[in-house]
Enzyme design. Sequence first.
Site, PDB file in Angstrom:
ATOM      1  N   LYS A 256       0.818  -1.065  -0.212  1.00 41.49           N
ATOM      2  CA  LYS A 256      -0.274  -0.571  -0.131  1.00 41.49           C
ATOM      3  C   LYS A 256       1.119   1.055   0.451  1.00 41.49           C
ATOM      4  O   LYS A 256       0.840   2.692   0.101  1.00 41.49           O
ATOM      5  CB  LYS A 256      -1.026  -0.348   1.357  1.00 41.49           C
TER       6      LYS A 256
ATOM      7  N   ASP B 262      -8.599  -0.495   6.773  1.00 38.87           N
ATOM      8  CA  ASP B 262      -8.903  -1.085   7.347  1.00 38.87           C
ATOM      9  C   ASP B 262      -6.948  -2.141   7.431  1.00 38.87           C
ATOM     10  O   ASP B 262      -6.954  -2.990   7.824  1.00 38.87           O
ATOM     11  CB  ASP B 262      -9.425  -2.988   6.520  1.00 38.87           C
TER      12      ASP B 262
HETATM   13  C1  LIG Z   1      -2.181  -6.527   2.566  1.00 38.70           C
HETATM   14  C2  LIG Z   1      -2.861  -5.841   1.319  1.00 38.70           C
HETATM   15  N1  LIG Z   1      -2.756  -7.476   0.394  1.00 38.70           N
HETATM   16  C3  LIG Z   1      -3.809  -7.042  -0.304  1.00 38.70           C
HETATM   17  C4  LIG Z   1      -5.513  -5.854   0.007  1.00 38.70           C
HETATM   18  C5  LIG Z   1      -6.169  -6.152  -0.593  1.00 38.70           C
HETATM   19  O1  LIG Z   1      -6.430  -4.308  -1.885  1.00 38.70           O
HETATM   20  P1  LIG Z   1      -7.685  -3.831  -2.079  1.00 38.70           P
HETATM   21  O2  LIG Z   1      -8.554  -3.365  -1.235  1.00 38.70           O
HETATM   22  O3  LIG Z   1      -6.946  -2.489  -3.140  1.00 38.70           O
HETATM   23  O4  LIG Z   1      -8.319  -5.266  -2.847  1.00 38.70           O
HETATM   24  C6  LIG Z   1      -5.243  -4.934   0.855  1.00 38.70           C
HETATM   25  C7  LIG Z   1      -5.972  -3.953   1.551  1.00 38.70           C
HETATM   26  O5  LIG Z   1      -6.484  -3.670   2.483  1.00 38.70           O
HETATM   27  C8  LIG Z   1      -3.881  -5.534   2.291  1.00 38.70           C
HETATM   28  O6  LIG Z   1      -3.587  -4.444   3.092  1.00 38.70           O
END
Ligand SMILES: Cc1ncc(COP(=O)(O)O)c(C=O)c1O
Length: 378
Positions: free
Chosen positions: A52, A100
């Site tokens: 992120k 989140d």
């Molecule tokens: C560690 C991690 N992987 C994958 C995702 C999924 O990303 P997205 O919400 O853009 O689908 C998130 C989302 O918060 C995440 O924190």
Amino acid sequence: MAACERAVAEIQSWPDYAPSRLVALPGLARSLGVGGISYQDEGGRFGVGSFKALGAPYALAAILAVRLSRRLGRRIATREVLGGAHRDACATFTAAAATDGNHGRALAWAARQAGCRCIIYVPPAVSPGRVAAISAYGAEIARIEGSYDEAVARCAQDCLRHDWLEITDTAPSTAPRTRGLSAARRVMAGYATIIDEALPRMRDTPTHFFAQGGVGGFAAAVAARLWQKYGGSRVRLVVVEPHRAACLFASAEAGELRPASGDLDTIMQGLSCGEASAPAWEILAQAAAAFLTIDESYAVEAMRLLARGVDGDPRLVAGETGAAGLAGLLAVANDAGARALLQLDARSRVLLVGTENATDPRLYAEIVGHPPEGQGPG
Ligand SMILES: Cc1ncc(COP(=O)(O)O)c(C=O)c1O
């Protein structure tokens, strides 16, 4: 296309930029009966713990750069903004987002770098360890009673009311059309960096990519970039969600955006989202080969397998959501029907992204049985 090219070039010009490591996992591949597994470990990205760090920081810096360029009458680069070269001017802006966990942490880091105020909207499902990591960067925490999706809506309203910068990673179709839409697109463009780093280092073109699906931004970004690089359906993209938070699966079944029917209660906290992002869904509706929901136990198994290293593979630290791509692969590998449907066999070259490290070290230790090895505090 141009948006991704620009985002990748900007991010690669940041002073602390380094590509994430890509590791081969031949032992795990053998045990699952596939030809190869390449695993890109995003846990070290800019010291923020997850991929992120490519999204919110790029979106914030790009939006601030546009505002500052207008104010100063010359082109400002994102690296100047994140390098703190305009702290006084940035101090007049407030950036806000719901999270989140990881998106808020990445935005808080970027806001501290740039010198602007930051407010992160947090629903109760986010663990105390993850909230502490956000506060550690000096962000204010706005606690929201309700789901992640309610936090997203509340943040959008407050941004409109106070003229704050809404650096959201999701633009649900049900939300009022706010400036968040352009932030969500920029966030996705930043994620394209992962593909630009991984592909040149892989010996063979991947055949399968198992991508974690929260609001869909990550999966859509990698799908779009793979499409741009290879065209068409060369790489089968499988979107992986927890049974209880499967808004993308529900949308795929309905053929249009639908909320998740589950209670969103999952250890994969980064995927605990009830509504998909509309711009992400537009891409995934065309580009995903399959949508898969998994049981919680696969995430636990995936974390443990990575932690011990199968048959001489390197030992890797991945949090609950970070390991969810592998969890999806485990679920398919265990199911002859799903294997056949996805043509997953001994010739398959699978690309996975470990999207986070142990972003809550206490929860990690509870699940894996020991603290994250080789990971500094946070
Ligand atoms: C560690 C991690 N992987 C994958 C995702 C999924 O990303 P997205 O919400 O853009 O689908 C998130 C989302 O918060 C995440 O924190």
